[in-house]
Design a protein around this motif. Structure first.
Motif, PDB file in Angstrom:
ATOM      1  N   GLY A 120      12.972   9.507 -15.510  1.00  0.00           N
ATOM      2  CA  GLY A 120      14.028   8.852 -14.718  1.00  0.00           C
ATOM      3  C   GLY A 120      14.679   7.699 -15.466  1.00  0.00           C
ATOM      4  N   MET A 121      15.847   7.301 -14.963  1.00  0.00           N
ATOM      5  CA  MET A 121      16.655   6.266 -15.618  1.00  0.00           C
ATOM      6  C   MET A 121      15.923   4.912 -15.692  1.00  0.00           C
ATOM      7  SD  MET A 121      19.615   5.926 -16.944  1.00  0.00           S
ATOM      8  CE  MET A 121      20.905   6.920 -16.226  1.00  0.00           C
ATOM      9  N   THR A 122      15.346   4.483 -14.565  1.00  0.00           N
ATOM     10  CA  THR A 122      14.668   3.176 -14.540  1.00  0.00           C
ATOM     11  C   THR A 122      13.455   3.208 -15.464  1.00  0.00           C
ATOM     12  OG1 THR A 122      15.399   2.885 -12.279  1.00  0.00           O
ATOM     13  CG2 THR A 122      13.634   1.439 -13.012  1.00  0.00           C
ATOM     14  N   THR A 123      12.722   4.314 -15.425  1.00  0.00           N
ATOM     15  CA  THR A 123      11.538   4.442 -16.283  1.00  0.00           C
ATOM     16  C   THR A 123      11.953   4.391 -17.757  1.00  0.00           C
ATOM     17  OG1 THR A 123      10.526   5.829 -14.595  1.00  0.00           O
ATOM     18  CG2 THR A 123       9.534   5.910 -16.792  1.00  0.00           C
ATOM     19  N   GLU A 137       0.849  -1.196   0.000  1.00  0.00           N
ATOM     20  CA  GLU A 137       0.000   0.000   0.000  1.00  0.00           C
ATOM     21  C   GLU A 137       0.881   1.240   0.000  1.00  0.00           C
ATOM     22  OE1 GLU A 137      -2.615  -0.320   3.371  1.00  0.00           O
ATOM     23  OE2 GLU A 137      -4.182  -1.184   2.101  1.00  0.00           O
ATOM     24  N   LEU A 138       0.459   2.227  -0.756  1.00  0.00           N
ATOM     25  CA  LEU A 138       1.256   3.454  -0.859  1.00  0.00           C
ATOM     26  C   LEU A 138       0.420   4.646  -0.416  1.00  0.00           C
ATOM     27  CD1 LEU A 138       2.867   2.862  -4.382  1.00  0.00           C
ATOM     28  CD2 LEU A 138       4.017   2.667  -2.170  1.00  0.00           C
ATOM     29  N   ASP A 139       1.101   5.553   0.269  1.00  0.00           N
ATOM     30  CA  ASP A 139       0.455   6.789   0.696  1.00  0.00           C
ATOM     31  C   ASP A 139       0.809   7.913  -0.269  1.00  0.00           C
ATOM     32  OD1 ASP A 139      -0.797   5.970   3.196  1.00  0.00           O
ATOM     33  OD2 ASP A 139       1.263   5.599   3.861  1.00  0.00           O
ATOM     34  N   ARG A 140       0.084   8.987  -0.092  1.00  0.00           N
ATOM     35  CA  ARG A 140       0.349  10.178  -0.892  1.00  0.00           C
ATOM     36  C   ARG A 140       1.801  10.633  -0.749  1.00  0.00           C
ATOM     37  NH1 ARG A 140      -4.305  14.637  -0.929  1.00  0.00           N
ATOM     38  NH2 ARG A 140      -3.311  16.128  -2.303  1.00  0.00           N
ATOM     39  N   ASP A 141       2.349  10.526   0.481  1.00  0.00           N
ATOM     40  CA  ASP A 141       3.743  10.976   0.685  1.00  0.00           C
ATOM     41  C   ASP A 141       4.732  10.116  -0.085  1.00  0.00           C
ATOM     42  OD1 ASP A 141       2.080  10.238   2.791  1.00  0.00           O
ATOM     43  OD2 ASP A 141       3.587  10.538   4.344  1.00  0.00           O
ATOM     44  N   ASP A 142       4.360   8.832  -0.349  1.00  0.00           N
ATOM     45  CA  ASP A 142       5.256   7.992  -1.151  1.00  0.00           C
ATOM     46  C   ASP A 142       5.426   8.570  -2.560  1.00  0.00           C
ATOM     47  OD1 ASP A 142       5.883   5.862   0.703  1.00  0.00           O
ATOM     48  OD2 ASP A 142       3.789   5.265   0.538  1.00  0.00           O
ATOM     49  N   LEU A 143       4.387   9.234  -3.037  1.00  0.00           N
ATOM     50  CA  LEU A 143       4.500   9.867  -4.353  1.00  0.00           C
ATOM     51  C   LEU A 143       5.372  11.111  -4.264  1.00  0.00           C
ATOM     52  CD1 LEU A 143       0.821   9.748  -5.725  1.00  0.00           C
ATOM     53  CD2 LEU A 143       2.658   8.110  -6.099  1.00  0.00           C
ATOM     54  N   TYR A 144       5.070  11.942  -3.256  1.00  0.00           N
ATOM     55  CA  TYR A 144       5.796  13.212  -3.144  1.00  0.00           C
ATOM     56  C   TYR A 144       7.301  12.996  -2.925  1.00  0.00           C
ATOM     57  CZ  TYR A 144       1.222  15.540  -2.589  1.00  0.00           C
ATOM     58  OH  TYR A 144      -0.047  16.017  -2.758  1.00  0.00           O
ATOM     59  N   SER A 145       7.657  11.880  -2.262  1.00  0.00           N
ATOM     60  CA  SER A 145       9.078  11.674  -1.934  1.00  0.00           C
ATOM     61  C   SER A 145       9.767  10.732  -2.924  1.00  0.00           C
ATOM     62  CB  SER A 145       9.202  11.108  -0.514  1.00  0.00           C
ATOM     63  OG  SER A 145       8.555   9.849  -0.461  1.00  0.00           O
ATOM     64  N   ALA A 146       9.074  10.381  -3.994  1.00  0.00           N
ATOM     65  CA  ALA A 146       9.636   9.401  -4.947  1.00  0.00           C
ATOM     66  C   ALA A 146      10.783   9.991  -5.760  1.00  0.00           C
ATOM     67  CB  ALA A 146       8.535   8.931  -5.883  1.00  0.00           C
ATOM     68  N   ASP A 147      11.693   9.107  -6.173  1.00  0.00           N
ATOM     69  CA  ASP A 147      12.750   9.519  -7.120  1.00  0.00           C
ATOM     70  C   ASP A 147      12.213   9.459  -8.545  1.00  0.00           C
ATOM     71  OD1 ASP A 147      14.567   9.706  -5.004  1.00  0.00           O
ATOM     72  OD2 ASP A 147      15.014   7.553  -5.124  1.00  0.00           O
ATOM     73  N   GLU A 148      11.341   8.462  -8.773  1.00  0.00           N
ATOM     74  CA  GLU A 148      10.717   8.311 -10.103  1.00  0.00           C
ATOM     75  C   GLU A 148       9.307   7.761  -9.900  1.00  0.00           C
ATOM     76  OE1 GLU A 148      12.759   6.016 -13.198  1.00  0.00           O
ATOM     77  OE2 GLU A 148      14.656   6.370 -12.154  1.00  0.00           O
ATOM     78  N   ILE A 149       8.422   8.108 -10.796  1.00  0.00           N
ATOM     79  CA  ILE A 149       7.090   7.496 -10.822  1.00  0.00           C
ATOM     80  C   ILE A 149       6.790   7.182 -12.286  1.00  0.00           C
ATOM     81  CG2 ILE A 149       4.611   7.829 -10.400  1.00  0.00           C
ATOM     82  CD1 ILE A 149       5.347   9.889  -8.248  1.00  0.00           C
ATOM     83  N   PHE A 150       6.246   5.997 -12.511  1.00  0.00           N
ATOM     84  CA  PHE A 150       5.759   5.733 -13.870  1.00  0.00           C
ATOM     85  C   PHE A 150       4.408   5.048 -13.805  1.00  0.00           C
ATOM     86  CE2 PHE A 150       8.470   2.032 -12.903  1.00  0.00           C
ATOM     87  CZ  PHE A 150       7.681   0.955 -13.292  1.00  0.00           C
TER      88      PHE A 150
END
Ligand SMILES: Cc1ncc(COP(=O)(O)O)c(C=O)c1O
Length: 304
Positions: A276-279, A238-251
């Motif tokens: 981002g590189m992984t994305t 489960e992910l919270d809103r803060d997991d998005l705000y503190s992410a290095d990358e989101i895809f």
């Protein structure tokens, strides 16, 4: 919409412009329809439909969850999809099978009506994901909560789920964003309006589990398997809103979206705001797989 080829309606290929339904079609009033979105890729070895059996299986699972009696078998729908693509002469396209309660009796109860099936395809290279592939998409956390399985089966790809998603999409667009991200009733991240979501932080990749109330995305599964084959495990939690705000990358992943990068969530820039590189690597790996260039995943392609 470029009208190309034919549309399969209850077993017959009809000219694109003649694929019409009655205005009293049940699904038009009550959202009693389930559907799929599938891609056919123009690979060096010819046109190939991506993960066709998985999409057909999901269509039937969705129909079952709504007690819809399909008048066609999985083999017949598979054959219909291939015939529709061939009749379009398109080398690559987006394919839309739809099963819906048709015209007959009006009123909420759908079951007296027949379940009609149509299959259409069209050219849709970037889907609606120009932002996300060429640059990063700017996303807004929606003020609309994602409906959940206490109200509707969210693992069904049902038309009725998309009223909620469309509200979120339009709200995001009206506020100057490219896409919405929806929270569930517990405040946990679910998905975009038409994509699953992944978050990367300190080299770890996370995605919400099915129990967060998301569609069991076939591209999500493809991404998880491709990443695993390349030595990167995805953690479902489960992910919270803060997991998005503190992410290095989101895809985000989806059949129409493929793999799209998120560069901003609300007013927070993700990473350095670039893809981002992984994305980027995953976007390339995914396209290699879709193009039949990765031997490990050629079984996902149905050449037609
Ligand atoms: C709400 C939602 N989540 C996720 C997805 C991604 O699913 P898939 O990868 O099977 O296309 C979609 C696709 O349309 C969707 O509508």
């Amino acid at each position: 919409m470029k009208e190309v080829g034919k549309i399969w309606m209850n077993g017959k290929l009809v000219p694109f412009k003649d694929a019409k339904v009655h205005v009293l079609t049940h699904a038009l009033h009550y959202s009693t329809a389930v559907f799929e979105g599938i891609r056919c890729y123009n690979t060096p070895k010819g046109s190939a439909i991506f993960r066709l059996p998985e999409h057909v299986d999901r269509l039937f699972r969705s129909a079952k969850m709504y007690s819809m009696k399909m008048q066609f078998s999985k083999d017949q729908i598979t054959d219909g999809i291939i015939k529709t693509v061939k009749a379009s002469s398109l080398k690559e396209c987006y394919i839309r099978p739809l099963a819906y309660y048709g015209y007959g009796t009006m009123g909420l109860t759908p079951t007296p009506n027949k379940v009609d099936v149509s299959i259409a395809c069209w050219e849709w290279k970037l889907g609606e994901s120009k932002a996300g592939k060429l640059t990063g998409a700017r996303c807004k956390i929606s003020s609309w909560l994602r409906i959940d399985s206490r109200s509707q089966p969210m693992q069904a790809k049902a038309a009725s789920n998309y009223a909620n998603a469309a509200l979120a999409r339009v709200e995001a667009l009206n506020n100057g964003y490219d896409e919405a991200i929806m929270l569930n009733y517990h405040g946990k991240i679910t998905e975009g309006s038409a994509e699953n979501i992944f978050v990367i932080r300190n080299g770890e990749i996370f995605t919400p589990p099915l129990t967060s109330g998301i569609l069991e995305g076939i591209t999500r599964d493809s991404a998880i398997q491709i990443l695993a084959a390349n030595g990167q495990n995805v953690i479902e939690r489960e992910l919270d809103r803060d997991d998005l705000y503190s992410a290095d990358e989101i895809f985000m992943t989806g059949t129409a979206a493929e793999v799209k990068s998120v560069s901003q969530v609300d007013d927070i820039v993700i990473g350095d705001g670039k893809i981002g590189m992984t994305t980027k690597q995953l976007q390339k790996s995914f396209m290699d797989v879709a193009m039949g260039k990765d031997e490990r995943f050629v079984h996902w392609l149905k050449y037609i």
